[in-house]
Design a protein around this motif. Structure first.
Motif, PDB file in Angstrom:
ATOM      1  N   HIS A 280      -4.643  -5.947  -4.956  1.00  0.00           N
ATOM      2  CA  HIS A 280      -5.731  -5.922  -3.985  1.00  0.00           C
ATOM      3  C   HIS A 280      -6.581  -7.186  -4.111  1.00  0.00           C
ATOM      4  CE1 HIS A 280      -8.725  -4.236  -1.326  1.00  0.00           C
ATOM      5  NE2 HIS A 280      -9.655  -4.548  -2.225  1.00  0.00           N
ATOM      6  N   PHE A 281      -6.905  -7.562  -5.340  1.00  0.00           N
ATOM      7  CA  PHE A 281      -7.702  -8.769  -5.576  1.00  0.00           C
ATOM      8  C   PHE A 281      -6.961 -10.006  -5.082  1.00  0.00           C
ATOM      9  CE2 PHE A 281      -8.925 -12.350  -8.314  1.00  0.00           C
ATOM     10  CZ  PHE A 281     -10.285 -12.401  -8.058  1.00  0.00           C
ATOM     11  N   ASP A 282      -5.691 -10.124  -5.435  1.00  0.00           N
ATOM     12  CA  ASP A 282      -4.920 -11.295  -5.014  1.00  0.00           C
ATOM     13  C   ASP A 282      -4.765 -11.366  -3.498  1.00  0.00           C
ATOM     14  OD1 ASP A 282      -4.705 -12.001  -7.642  1.00  0.00           O
ATOM     15  OD2 ASP A 282      -2.526 -11.887  -7.744  1.00  0.00           O
TER      16      ASP A 282
ATOM     17  N   ARG B 288       0.812  -1.229   0.000  1.00  0.00           N
ATOM     18  CA  ARG B 288       0.000   0.000   0.000  1.00  0.00           C
ATOM     19  C   ARG B 288       0.842   1.274   0.000  1.00  0.00           C
ATOM     20  NH1 ARG B 288      -4.285  -2.446   4.156  1.00  0.00           N
ATOM     21  NH2 ARG B 288      -5.425  -3.727   2.673  1.00  0.00           N
TER      22      ARG B 288
ATOM     23  N   GLN C 263       1.993   1.846  -3.504  1.00  0.00           N
ATOM     24  CA  GLN C 263       0.880   2.299  -4.331  1.00  0.00           C
ATOM     25  C   GLN C 263       0.567   3.772  -4.067  1.00  0.00           C
ATOM     26  OE1 GLN C 263      -2.467  -0.399  -3.877  1.00  0.00           O
ATOM     27  NE2 GLN C 263      -1.074  -2.142  -3.812  1.00  0.00           N
TER      28      GLN C 263
ATOM     29  N   ARG D 104      -6.944 -10.400  -1.323  1.00  0.00           N
ATOM     30  CA  ARG D 104      -8.225 -10.944  -0.837  1.00  0.00           C
ATOM     31  C   ARG D 104      -8.314 -12.444  -1.092  1.00  0.00           C
ATOM     32  NH1 ARG D 104     -12.788  -7.473   0.755  1.00  0.00           N
ATOM     33  NH2 ARG D 104     -11.796  -5.461   0.984  1.00  0.00           N
TER      34      ARG D 104
ATOM     35  N   ALA E  21      -2.530   1.722 -11.581  1.00  0.00           N
ATOM     36  CA  ALA E  21      -3.893   1.376 -11.171  1.00  0.00           C
ATOM     37  C   ALA E  21      -4.190  -0.094 -11.459  1.00  0.00           C
ATOM     38  CB  ALA E  21      -4.896   2.277 -11.879  1.00  0.00           C
ATOM     39  N   TRP E  22      -3.749  -0.591 -12.606  1.00  0.00           N
ATOM     40  CA  TRP E  22      -3.990  -1.989 -12.953  1.00  0.00           C
ATOM     41  C   TRP E  22      -3.294  -2.922 -11.964  1.00  0.00           C
ATOM     42  CZ3 TRP E  22      -7.008  -5.310 -15.002  1.00  0.00           C
ATOM     43  CH2 TRP E  22      -6.570  -6.595 -15.304  1.00  0.00           C
ATOM     44  N   TYR E  23      -2.021  -2.664 -11.683  1.00  0.00           N
ATOM     45  CA  TYR E  23      -1.303  -3.528 -10.747  1.00  0.00           C
ATOM     46  C   TYR E  23      -1.864  -3.405  -9.334  1.00  0.00           C
ATOM     47  CZ  TYR E  23       2.060  -4.682 -14.352  1.00  0.00           C
ATOM     48  OH  TYR E  23       2.642  -5.146 -15.494  1.00  0.00           O
ATOM     49  N   ALA E  24      -2.270  -2.219  -8.928  1.00  0.00           N
ATOM     50  CA  ALA E  24      -2.870  -2.051  -7.602  1.00  0.00           C
ATOM     51  C   ALA E  24      -4.171  -2.843  -7.500  1.00  0.00           C
ATOM     52  CB  ALA E  24      -3.122  -0.575  -7.319  1.00  0.00           C
ATOM     53  N   LEU E  25      -4.966  -2.821  -8.553  1.00  0.00           N
ATOM     54  CA  LEU E  25      -6.213  -3.588  -8.569  1.00  0.00           C
ATOM     55  C   LEU E  25      -5.924  -5.079  -8.478  1.00  0.00           C
ATOM     56  CD1 LEU E  25      -9.329  -3.677  -9.070  1.00  0.00           C
ATOM     57  CD2 LEU E  25      -8.761  -3.907 -11.482  1.00  0.00           C
ATOM     58  N   ARG E  26      -4.986  -5.554  -9.270  1.00  0.00           N
ATOM     59  CA  ARG E  26      -4.645  -6.977  -9.244  1.00  0.00           C
ATOM     60  C   ARG E  26      -4.082  -7.396  -7.893  1.00  0.00           C
ATOM     61  NH1 ARG E  26      -2.979  -9.873 -13.659  1.00  0.00           N
ATOM     62  NH2 ARG E  26      -2.886 -11.502 -12.079  1.00  0.00           N
TER      63      ARG E  26
END
Length: 157
Positions: free
Chosen positions: A81-83, A18, A21, A85, A74-79
């Protein structure tokens, strides 16, 4: 060997990105605000108007490239965050192999996964580490470009 510790550690590792990011977001904001010089090129006292225009153009290009890297950030942060979880969820499952199969089936049902290659948890953890490496490279690129843009502005003001 239980896979729960690996899933727990991987989730914690992903959550620990985080600050990286946030730094990338701050660099994108800096690039967006730094790309618009406050003075005009004709106000330059050294180097003449042509050199000042070139400096502003180069600075604008560096800031623009740094800002455009925000899309990759943004794309890597989204991925990530998803991973994070997913690994948290996997750590809470009693049977991780069955949970991995269920997860893959859910991804395929949603159309988020093409084909089916059975990967174990260790391979997925290595993939998560590669995501973090890519995120760090994007932020490093932003940092270099923002510094370069600042050098161009400073040198030609």
């Amino acid at each position: 060997m239980s896979t729960q510790p690996l899933a727990t550690i991987t989730a914690a590792f992903l959550r620990s990105t985080r600050p990286i990011q946030a730094l990338g977001g701050l660099l994108a904001l800096t690039a967006a605000s730094g790309g618009v010089p406050s003075g005009s090129p004709s106000s330059s006292l050294r180097g003449g108007v042509l050199a000042a225009c070139l400096g502003f153009t180069c600075a604008g290009a560096a800031f623009g490239l740094a800002f455009s890297l925000a899309a990759a950030l943004a794309w890597y942060a989204l991925r990530i965050h998803f991973d994070a979880r997913v690994f948290t969820w996997l750590a809470a499952q009693a049977e991780s192999e069955a949970a991995l199969a269920d997860f893959d089936a859910a991804l395929a049902t949603l159309g988020l996964r093409q084909g089916y290659d059975a990967r174990d948890l260790a391979q997925r953890a290595r993939g998560a580490r590669r995501l973090v490496t890519r995120l760090a490279l994007v932020v490093l690129g932003q940092h270099i470009l923002v510094l370069l843009g600042g050098v161009f502005l400073y040198a030609h003001l």
